[in-house]
Write a protein that holds these residues in place. Structure first.
Motif, mmCIF file in Angstrom:
data_model
loop_
_atom_site.group_PDB
_atom_site.id
_atom_site.type_symbol
_atom_site.label_atom_id
_atom_site.label_comp_id
_atom_site.label_asym_id
_atom_site.label_seq_id
_atom_site.Cartn_x
_atom_site.Cartn_y
_atom_site.Cartn_z
ATOM 1 N N ARG A 51 5.506 -21.293 -12.070
ATOM 2 C CA ARG A 51 5.778 -21.489 -10.703
ATOM 3 C C ARG A 51 4.803 -20.821 -9.647
ATOM 4 N N GLU A 52 4.148 -20.152 -10.177
ATOM 5 C CA GLU A 52 2.919 -19.341 -9.470
ATOM 6 C C GLU A 52 1.711 -19.796 -9.633
ATOM 7 N N GLY A 53 1.615 -20.868 -10.398
ATOM 8 C CA GLY A 53 0.461 -21.616 -10.641
ATOM 9 C C GLY A 53 -0.648 -20.740 -11.593
ATOM 10 N N ILE A 54 -0.283 -19.682 -12.275
ATOM 11 C CA ILE A 54 -1.256 -18.927 -12.975
ATOM 12 C C ILE A 54 -1.422 -19.433 -14.572
ATOM 13 N N GLY A 55 -0.696 -20.434 -14.917
ATOM 14 C CA GLY A 55 -0.877 -20.902 -16.343
ATOM 15 C C GLY A 55 0.682 -20.686 -17.118
ATOM 16 N N ARG A 74 16.636 -12.739 -12.907
ATOM 17 C CA ARG A 74 16.736 -12.229 -11.359
ATOM 18 C C ARG A 74 15.787 -10.785 -11.601
ATOM 19 N N MET A 75 15.985 -9.979 -12.433
ATOM 20 C CA MET A 75 15.176 -8.981 -12.551
ATOM 21 C C MET A 75 13.732 -9.113 -12.716
ATOM 22 N N PHE A 76 13.284 -10.017 -13.529
ATOM 23 C CA PHE A 76 11.897 -10.396 -13.755
ATOM 24 C C PHE A 76 11.486 -11.011 -12.316
ATOM 25 N N SER A 77 12.048 -11.794 -11.485
ATOM 26 C CA SER A 77 11.718 -12.331 -10.542
ATOM 27 C C SER A 77 11.515 -11.433 -9.294
ATOM 28 N N THR A 78 12.554 -10.416 -9.274
ATOM 29 C CA THR A 78 12.530 -9.487 -8.451
ATOM 30 C C THR A 78 11.382 -8.563 -8.499
ATOM 31 N N LEU A 79 11.034 -8.153 -9.774
ATOM 32 C CA LEU A 79 9.713 -7.213 -10.054
ATOM 33 C C LEU A 79 8.387 -7.996 -9.714
ATOM 34 N N PHE A 80 8.323 -9.449 -10.132
ATOM 35 C CA PHE A 80 7.233 -10.065 -9.756
ATOM 36 C C PHE A 80 6.947 -10.355 -8.158
ATOM 37 N N ALA A 121 4.028 -8.646 -3.586
ATOM 38 C CA ALA A 121 4.045 -8.233 -2.023
ATOM 39 C C ALA A 121 3.183 -6.817 -1.980
ATOM 40 N N ASP A 122 3.348 -5.722 -2.956
ATOM 41 C CA ASP A 122 2.807 -4.635 -2.835
ATOM 42 C C ASP A 122 1.302 -4.858 -2.941
ATOM 43 N N LEU A 123 0.890 -5.526 -3.519
ATOM 44 C CA LEU A 123 -0.564 -6.180 -3.819
ATOM 45 C C LEU A 123 -1.306 -6.754 -2.583
ATOM 46 N N GLU A 124 -0.550 -7.598 -2.095
ATOM 47 C CA GLU A 124 -0.914 -8.203 -0.984
ATOM 48 C C GLU A 124 -1.066 -7.418 0.415
ATOM 49 N N GLU A 125 -0.166 -6.254 0.542
ATOM 50 C CA GLU A 125 0.022 -5.399 1.477
ATOM 51 C C GLU A 125 -1.084 -4.078 1.291
ATOM 52 N N THR A 138 -12.322 -9.001 -11.633
ATOM 53 C CA THR A 138 -12.045 -10.549 -11.904
ATOM 54 C C THR A 138 -10.589 -11.090 -11.913
ATOM 55 N N ALA A 139 -9.615 -10.503 -12.182
ATOM 56 C CA ALA A 139 -8.225 -10.636 -12.340
ATOM 57 C C ALA A 139 -7.495 -11.091 -10.995
ATOM 58 N N GLY A 140 -6.956 -12.260 -10.604
ATOM 59 C CA GLY A 140 -6.404 -12.313 -9.672
ATOM 60 C C GLY A 140 -5.053 -11.556 -9.405
ATOM 61 N N GLU A 141 -4.564 -11.657 -8.198
ATOM 62 C CA GLU A 141 -3.204 -10.752 -7.972
ATOM 63 C C GLU A 141 -2.110 -11.231 -8.774
ATOM 64 N N GLY A 142 -1.739 -12.434 -9.072
ATOM 65 C CA GLY A 142 -0.771 -12.995 -9.781
ATOM 66 C C GLY A 142 -1.273 -12.341 -11.509
ATOM 67 N N ASP A 143 -2.275 -12.524 -11.731
ATOM 68 C CA ASP A 143 -2.798 -12.144 -12.955
ATOM 69 C C ASP A 143 -2.150 -10.538 -13.382
ATOM 70 N N LYS A 144 -2.676 -9.750 -12.386
ATOM 71 C CA LYS A 144 -2.379 -8.251 -12.415
ATOM 72 C C LYS A 144 -0.969 -8.082 -12.459
ATOM 73 N N VAL A 145 -0.230 -8.970 -11.526
ATOM 74 C CA VAL A 145 1.132 -8.488 -11.746
ATOM 75 C C VAL A 145 1.827 -9.224 -12.927
ATOM 76 N N ARG A 146 1.463 -10.150 -13.477
ATOM 77 C CA ARG A 146 1.855 -10.722 -14.643
ATOM 78 C C ARG A 146 1.670 -9.795 -15.740
ATOM 79 N N ASP A 147 0.267 -9.162 -16.014
ATOM 80 C CA ASP A 147 0.110 -8.175 -16.984
ATOM 81 C C ASP A 147 0.893 -6.822 -16.851
#
Length: 399
Positions: free
Chosen positions: A138-142, A321-327, A332-336, A360-369
């Motif tokens: 959904r987030e386009g990170i593979g 829902r738990m996974f979506s909530t945490l992601f 948002a915390d990274l963006e802010e 080098t990692a994108g914000e989505g990558d960091k949240v996923r990891d």
């Protein structure tokens, strides 16, 4: 401190004698390849050959430590006698080394692959993996695949500089896709390994095969390791009855027993011997037709009666829902730039996280990891902390 010359010479002679007993299909220690040669980490092949050194690096990693509270199959159940991920990888290591010793392969490489192969698993096992995969797409990170995530943790995030042979075996273990015959793929090089990672990360469904016999052994050992143990655990937690007629019929035909107490060790003993008989002296790892048919029947029984059992999947929507909530929360915390957030204090600001990864990692990558690396307990407690209000006991006056 250096070894005394006479001791050093004798150890080298012993190692040379051992390597002479190896199969011509074994991976030699001299063939070990690392992507970089660090002057801070000089190789000392006498006491710790390269694949043995990989074992040490994996064992001392933060990612390996988190195995202790990672789901194998059964989650949200309190039972100290069922398998967790840390036990599964030890079983796979033991089974793999038993096969490798019989076939004359490199046991150090087998152990390194086995210990690292499931490090990328999310909280709640394969059910959690499906949740995180949907979010990543959904987030386009593979696509999210736990075998690729294992490589990310060991090679990118903690930057352990493991050999390509170990990383390749970890990436290609994929025991869920049973293959009767496994022969090593093209020789492993850095570009070939990168191409394999790219294919898996793109969500491609075609199998990606190991480039060493030892990697093939671990892939087979993974199947042997979970097949009987999952059935044993399902009986332990009451998901399957002890006298289940369908299971008894499969076990009698495949294993020659219908004693539920013997299912796991009979699976291990029968399949190891079958695999050694079919593979000895050959450049492939194979099961007999009869054993392969039995494995497929047991896998399908487990899919129907365990993995997709409503009693095990009834909490799936809540977990999603738990996974979506945490992601969403940590994105948002990274963006802010909320540096007090757990994703900073418990992850990105940690000394064991590679600087190259942070750059080098994108914000989505960091949240996923961050989420993928959580233990079940930490995941659950983190969800509670960010969704439930905190109660104050007695007074707002704090020192």
């Amino acid at each position: 401190m250096d070894l005394y010359p006479e001791i050093l010479a004798e150890i080298r002679d012993r190692q040379a004698a051992v390597e002479q007993t190896h199969s011509p299909h074994a991976t030699r220690n001299a063939e070990a390849v690392r992507k970089k040669a660090s002057p801070k980490r000089p190789e000392e092949p006498v006491i710790r050959p390269p694949f043995y050194r990989d074992n040490d690096r994996i064992l001392h990693s933060r990612a390996y430590t988190r195995y202790i509270d990672k789901t194998q199959v059964f989650f949200l159940i309190d039972n100290d006698h069922i398998t967790h991920r840390v036990l599964h990888v030890q079983l796979v290591s033991k089974i793999g080394r038993t096969i490798g010793r019989a076939l004359g392969l490199n046991e150090d490489l087998i152990e390194a692959i086995a210990l690292g192969h499931d490090i990328g698993h999310t909280p709640f096992g394969h059910k959690g993996e499906a949740c995180l995969d949907a979010i990543c797409r959904r987030e386009g990170i593979g696509a999210f695949r736990h075998n690729l995530q294992s490589v990310r943790f060991l090679d990118v995030i903690e930057d352990l500089d493991l050999t390509l042979q170990t990383l390749d075996g970890i990436l290609c273990h994929d025991g869920e896709r049973f293959v009767r015959r496994l022969a090593p793929a093209e020789p492993i090089t850095a570009p070939a390994f990168a191409a394999k990672c790219e294919r898996i990360g793109s969500g491609a469904e075609e199998p990606v095969l190991p480039s060493t016999m030892e990697g093939c052994v671990v892939r087979a050992a993974d199947v042997i390791g979970y097949l009987g143990r999952d059935l044993q655990d399902a009986i332990e937690v009451g998901l399957i009855d002890r006298d289940d007629e369908d299971l008894a019929a499969i076990c009698r035909k495949t294993l020659g027993t219908d004693d539920e107490r013997a299912i796991n060790w009979t699976v291990i003993d029968t399949l190891i011997k079958d695999l050694v008989n079919e593979s000895f002296g050959k450049g492939e790892i194979a099961f007999s037709e009869a054993a392969a048919e039995g494995v497929k029947k047991m896998q399908q029984f487990s899919i129907d009666r365990i993995y997709n059992n409503p009693r095990l999947t009834s909490q799936q929507e809540k977990i999603e829902r738990m996974f979506s909530t945490l992601f969403d929360h940590f994105s948002a915390d990274l963006e802010e730039g909320k540096t007090g957030s757990l994703i900073y204090t418990d992850y990105l600001d940690s000394t064991w996280v590679s600087g190259d990864y942070l750059d080098t990692a994108g914000e989505g990558d960091k949240v996923r990891d961050f989420i993928a690396g959580m233990t079940d307990r930490y995941f659950f407690e983190t969800f509670q902390a960010i969704t439930l209000p905190e109660r104050v006991k007695g007074t707002y006056r704090r020192e």
